[in-house]
Design a protein around this motif. Structure first.
Motif, PDB file in Angstrom:
ATOM      1  N   SER A   1     -35.821 -61.742  89.674  1.00 14.86           N
ATOM      2  CA  SER A   1     -36.591 -60.607  90.195  1.00 14.86           C
ATOM      3  C   SER A   1     -37.341 -61.030  91.457  1.00 14.86           C
ATOM      4  CB  SER A   1     -37.582 -60.161  89.115  1.00 14.86           C
ATOM      5  OG  SER A   1     -38.524 -59.276  89.646  1.00 14.86           O
TER       6      SER A   1
ATOM      7  N   GLU B   1     -33.105 -62.533  84.117  1.00 12.81           N
ATOM      8  CA  GLU B   1     -33.605 -61.620  85.141  1.00 12.81           C
ATOM      9  C   GLU B   1     -34.090 -62.356  86.394  1.00 12.81           C
ATOM     10  OE1 GLU B   1     -36.908 -58.225  84.742  1.00 12.81           O
ATOM     11  OE2 GLU B   1     -37.769 -60.202  84.989  1.00 12.81           O
TER      12      GLU B   1
ATOM     13  N   GLU C   1     -42.468 -51.996  88.148  1.00 13.77           N
ATOM     14  CA  GLU C   1     -41.297 -52.855  88.375  1.00 13.77           C
ATOM     15  C   GLU C   1     -40.065 -51.962  88.260  1.00 13.77           C
ATOM     16  OE1 GLU C   1     -41.212 -55.755  85.122  1.00 13.77           O
ATOM     17  OE2 GLU C   1     -40.207 -54.284  83.851  1.00 13.77           O
TER      18      GLU C   1
ATOM     19  N   PHE D   1     -48.459 -60.153 101.380  1.00 16.26           N
ATOM     20  CA  PHE D   1     -48.007 -60.931 100.225  1.00 16.26           C
ATOM     21  C   PHE D   1     -48.309 -60.235  98.898  1.00 16.26           C
ATOM     22  CE2 PHE D   1     -48.535 -63.961  96.796  1.00 16.26           C
ATOM     23  CZ  PHE D   1     -47.335 -64.643  96.859  1.00 16.26           C
TER      24      PHE D   1
ATOM     25  N   ARG E   1     -48.372 -51.413  92.156  1.00 23.81           N
ATOM     26  CA  ARG E   1     -49.355 -52.046  91.273  1.00 23.81           C
ATOM     27  C   ARG E   1     -50.723 -51.912  91.919  1.00 23.81           C
ATOM     28  NH1 ARG E   1     -46.055 -57.582  89.396  1.00 23.81           N
ATOM     29  NH2 ARG E   1     -44.166 -56.430  88.913  1.00 23.81           N
TER      30      ARG E   1
ATOM     31  N   GLU F   1     -45.128 -67.732  95.058  1.00 25.41           N
ATOM     32  CA  GLU F   1     -43.881 -67.208  94.466  1.00 25.41           C
ATOM     33  C   GLU F   1     -43.186 -66.150  95.345  1.00 25.41           C
ATOM     34  OE1 GLU F   1     -44.695 -65.379  90.638  1.00 25.41           O
ATOM     35  OE2 GLU F   1     -43.011 -64.013  90.920  1.00 25.41           O
ATOM     36  N   LEU F   2     -41.861 -66.317  95.471  1.00 24.56           N
ATOM     37  CA  LEU F   2     -41.037 -65.276  96.099  1.00 24.56           C
ATOM     38  C   LEU F   2     -40.279 -64.492  95.034  1.00 24.56           C
ATOM     39  CD1 LEU F   2     -39.206 -67.147  99.011  1.00 24.56           C
ATOM     40  CD2 LEU F   2     -41.199 -65.657  99.179  1.00 24.56           C
TER      41      LEU F   2
ATOM     42  N   GLN G   1     -38.952 -54.240  95.229  1.00 25.06           N
ATOM     43  CA  GLN G   1     -38.341 -55.313  94.437  1.00 25.06           C
ATOM     44  C   GLN G   1     -36.818 -55.248  94.521  1.00 25.06           C
ATOM     45  OE1 GLN G   1     -40.071 -54.609  90.493  1.00 25.06           O
ATOM     46  NE2 GLN G   1     -41.218 -56.508  90.723  1.00 25.06           N
TER      47      GLN G   1
ATOM     48  N   GLU H   1     -34.098 -56.467  91.864  1.00 20.66           N
ATOM     49  CA  GLU H   1     -34.017 -57.056  90.525  1.00 20.66           C
ATOM     50  C   GLU H   1     -32.604 -56.978  89.977  1.00 20.66           C
ATOM     51  OE1 GLU H   1     -37.635 -54.995  88.565  1.00 20.66           O
ATOM     52  OE2 GLU H   1     -37.914 -57.144  88.243  1.00 20.66           O
TER      53      GLU H   1
ATOM     54  N   GLY I   1     -39.110 -60.105  95.507  1.00 19.49           N
ATOM     55  CA  GLY I   1     -39.856 -59.111  96.276  1.00 19.49           C
ATOM     56  C   GLY I   1     -39.379 -59.082  97.722  1.00 19.49           C
TER      57      GLY I   1
ATOM     58  N   SER J   1     -49.422 -56.730  97.769  1.00 12.60           N
ATOM     59  CA  SER J   1     -49.689 -55.354  98.200  1.00 12.60           C
ATOM     60  C   SER J   1     -49.746 -54.444  96.980  1.00 12.60           C
ATOM     61  CB  SER J   1     -48.577 -54.840  99.114  1.00 12.60           C
ATOM     62  OG  SER J   1     -48.245 -55.787 100.075  1.00 12.60           O
TER      63      SER J   1
ATOM     64  N   PHE K   1     -44.859 -52.063  97.057  1.00  9.05           N
ATOM     65  CA  PHE K   1     -43.941 -53.081  97.564  1.00  9.05           C
ATOM     66  C   PHE K   1     -42.545 -52.778  97.034  1.00  9.05           C
ATOM     67  CE2 PHE K   1     -43.781 -55.333  93.507  1.00  9.05           C
ATOM     68  CZ  PHE K   1     -44.969 -54.932  92.917  1.00  9.05           C
TER      69      PHE K   1
ATOM     70  N   GLU L   1     -53.273 -53.519  92.481  1.00 13.73           N
ATOM     71  CA  GLU L   1     -53.819 -54.880  92.504  1.00 13.73           C
ATOM     72  C   GLU L   1     -55.324 -54.844  92.754  1.00 13.73           C
ATOM     73  OE1 GLU L   1     -52.145 -57.574  91.868  1.00 13.73           O
ATOM     74  OE2 GLU L   1     -50.035 -57.075  92.192  1.00 13.73           O
TER      75      GLU L   1
HETATM   76  N1  GAP Z   1     -39.472 -57.502  86.253  1.00 11.62           N
HETATM   77  C1  GAP Z   1     -40.155 -58.717  86.445  1.00 11.62           C
HETATM   78  C2  GAP Z   1     -41.225 -58.636  87.420  1.00 11.62           C
HETATM   79  O1  GAP Z   1     -41.577 -57.585  87.909  1.00 11.62           O
HETATM   80  P1  GAP Z   1     -42.989 -60.097  88.709  1.00 11.62           P
HETATM   81  O2  GAP Z   1     -43.079 -61.593  88.841  1.00 11.62           O
HETATM   82  O3  GAP Z   1     -44.188 -59.360  88.287  1.00 11.62           O
HETATM   83  O4  GAP Z   1     -41.753 -59.847  87.727  1.00 11.62           O
HETATM   84  C3  GAP Z   1     -41.266 -59.929  90.655  1.00 11.62           C
HETATM   85  O5  GAP Z   1     -42.476 -59.503  90.093  1.00 11.62           O
HETATM   86  C4  GAP Z   1     -41.420 -60.115  92.153  1.00 11.62           C
HETATM   87  O6  GAP Z   1     -41.959 -58.941  92.752  1.00 11.62           O
HETATM   88  C5  GAP Z   1     -42.405 -61.223  92.557  1.00 11.62           C
HETATM   89  O7  GAP Z   1     -41.785 -62.497  92.541  1.00 11.62           O
HETATM   90  C6  GAP Z   1     -42.779 -60.791  93.958  1.00 11.62           C
HETATM   91  O8  GAP Z   1     -41.806 -61.201  94.908  1.00 11.62           O
HETATM   92  C7  GAP Z   1     -42.757 -59.264  93.868  1.00 11.62           C
HETATM   93  N2  GAP Z   1     -44.144 -58.779  93.672  1.00 11.62           N
HETATM   94  C8  GAP Z   1     -44.809 -58.665  92.513  1.00 11.62           C
HETATM   95  N3  GAP Z   1     -46.058 -58.167  92.727  1.00 11.62           N
HETATM   96  C9  GAP Z   1     -46.163 -57.981  94.072  1.00 11.62           C
HETATM   97  C10 GAP Z   1     -47.196 -57.485  94.930  1.00 11.62           C
HETATM   98  N4  GAP Z   1     -48.354 -57.049  94.447  1.00 11.62           N
HETATM   99  N5  GAP Z   1     -46.964 -57.428  96.262  1.00 11.62           N
HETATM  100  C11 GAP Z   1     -45.777 -57.826  96.770  1.00 11.62           C
HETATM  101  N6  GAP Z   1     -44.762 -58.291  96.005  1.00 11.62           N
HETATM  102  C12 GAP Z   1     -44.944 -58.372  94.678  1.00 11.62           C
END
Ligand code: GAP
Length: 480
Positions: free
Chosen positions: A324, A322, A166, A208, A198, A282-283, A215, A217, A326, A210, A213, A200
């Motif tokens: 935050s 915060e 992040e 969606f 990440r 979630e966005l 952020q 923030e 994507g 990935s 990606f 994942e």
């Molecule tokens: N600092 C807080 C934080 O990182 P999070 O909900 O884990 O919070 C924030 O991530 C935003 O980042 C998410 O709402 C999403 O839009 C984006 N996001 C998180 N993981 C993602 C992923 N694997 N692929 C694409 N977007 C991602």
């Protein structure tokens, strides 16, 4: 016009590839799961999302400043933030076919709920592998999502570092420096846009989820006790922002976390949700995180994160709200929202447009078009410029001059190839909101026609009024 039929992600992905929005990463080598590339139009669309966010969250505000931190930071950052200890998803493997799952998602898909135990997690009775149907699954175990690497020439434990999962932690780690140099006073915010990574377990739903990606923030630092008021404020601001980039009110909802779902340090959290074709997802998350992050960095670094309030003469560690978001998820939502197949009266003469019925031919007298109805503000190309005919040098020269003038202001596209109707269709499919055609009348009175992508109405106006007219239309945005 009735509601759009549900868009399939295959249809969207096919348009995105064909027209240069999104490609699979390393496609020539078979691709790499969870990684995507943005083509010429996709990178413009994404850039417009970032720019809209930066303009509204930083440039248009006196109480927010920007920051751009490194992707790899000192590993202590991730100890302090809790990512080394706890940034993990539960993972289970099928013993039969060896497929690996995120255990919570595997349960959810079967209408079950992953069980929390003292040691970790357990799968409920009856959980099956969704690939082969076997019930022989391993117990879920924690899988840390951070990508590990090494800094310097020696690959051992002392050189381990992580790609940031992040962007937020860079902001907390630089809080004191920004405070000392920006002359901001609490309440104020620090904003950052950048890549996050990440690993994942199950990347899915196109871009969606990935593994790499971006952020956007904002960490907004507030006086303790004002958390709720600022949280409410930011939730409303962010909802308005989504409408300003063209996502209709009906497609955006809030998920308010009940107390028992909040992290122990958080006092509130709201997710901004979009109705994707694959479900409401979630966005953005907007969390009131108290002083958790700054206090942890103070504790781990031994550097003060306190703020001295010159008005009240108080010293305190600020609390943080915060928002935050994507970039890739918002871009995907914009693509889903924009896509539409229509039947329109032949010959671009205007008239009622019908929503195409899936699998059917356009009725007599109608032709089919695919149109991406992006809000002009975020459309990758704002204006397409056409000479009516390509074999008339005076027309071509006049159009090229106009193109040069317009592209000083916006991303524009010049197209002289093929019948004018076909040229309009090509622009409709990539979501260009305005088309300007230079014809023989232009050569005598300096007027052009301006075509609107959605209504297909054309108006004739002097070139001298074109910039103002396009600007007004971009500002006006989209009807709900
Ligand atoms: N600092 C807080 C934080 O990182 P999070 O909900 O884990 O919070 C924030 O991530 C935003 O980042 C998410 O709402 C999403 O839009 C984006 N996001 C998180 N993981 C993602 C992923 N694997 N692929 C694409 N977007 C991602």
């Amino acid at each position: 016009m009735s509601a759009s039929p549900v868009l399939s992600m295959e249809t969207l992905a096919s348009l995105c590839k064909r027209r240069g929005f999104i490609f699979q990463s390393s496609e020539i080598y078979g691709g790499l799961n969870g990684f995507w590339d943005y083509g010429p139009l996709g990178c413009e669309l994404k850039r417009n999302v970032r720019e809209a966010w930066w303009r509204d969250m930083v440039l248009h505000r006196e109480d927010v400043v920007g920051l751009d931190c490194s992707i790899i930071m000192h590993p202590r950052v991730w100890e302090a933030s809790g990512h080394i200890g706890g940034f993990a998803d539960p993972m289970a493997d099928c013993r039969q076919c060896k497929k690996r799952f995120r255990a919570d998602q595997l349960c959810e898909e079967q209408g079950l709920k992953l069980i929390k135990t003292e040691k970790g997690f357990a799968l409920p009775e009856g959980t099956q592998c969704t690939a082969c149907g076997s019930k022989e699954l391993t117990e879920p175990r924690a899988f840390n999502l951070m990508f590990k690497t090494f800094v310097g020439p020696v690959e051992d434990e002392s050189s381990v570092a992580y790609l940031r999962p992040e962007t937020a932690q860079g902001i907390f780690a630089q809080f004191a420096n920004v405070l000392a140099t920006s002359r901001q006073k609490v309440p104020f915010g620090i904003a950052q846009i950048g890549k996050a990574f990440r690993n994942e377990i199950n990347p899915r739903n196109y871009t969606f989820r990935s593994r790499e990606f971006e952020q956007m923030e904002l960490e907004f630092f507030v006086k303790p006790g004002t958390d709720q008021q600022w949280h409410d404020y930011w939730v409303e601001e962010r909802m308005k922002w989504y409408h300003s980039i063209g996502l209709p009110k009906a497609s955006i909802t809030k998920y308010v976390y009940p107390k028992e779902e909040l992290a122990h340090y958080a006092s509130a959290c709201v997710d901004v949700m979009y109705a994707f074709p694959f479900g409401v997802q979630e966005l953005e998350g907007i969390a009131a995180r108290g002083d958790f992050d700054l206090s942890r960095h103070q504790q781990f670094s031994n550097k003060s994160m306190e703020y001295f309030d010159p008005d009240t003469q108080e010293k305190f560690i600020p609390h943080v709200v915060e928002p935050s978001a994507g970039v890739d998820r918002i871009t995907l939502a914009l693509l889903c929202n924009a896509y539409r197949e229509e039947w329109l009266p032949q010959g671009d003469k205007g008239g009622a447009v019908l929503l195409a019925e899936p699998g059917k031919q356009a009725p007599e007298g109608y032709e089919a078009r695919t149109v991406m109805r992006f809000a002009p503000r975020i459309a990758p190309i704002k204006v397409a410029v056409f000479p009516l005919l390509k074999n008339k040098p005076e027309l071509v020269q006049k159009t090229r001059d106009l193109f040069t003038l317009l592209r000083r202001h916006w991303n524009c596209f010049y197209d002289q190839a093929g019948a004018i109707g076909r040229r309009y269709r090509r622009q409709d499919e990539i979501g260009t909101p305005f088309g300007v055609t230079v014809d023989f009348q232009t050569l005598t009175d300096d007027t052009v026609t301006l075509r609107d992508r959605d209504t297909m109405q054309q108006v004739r106006l002097p070139i001298g009024k074109l910039l103002d007219e396009i600007n007004t239309r971009i500002e006006a945005g989209m009807p709900e």
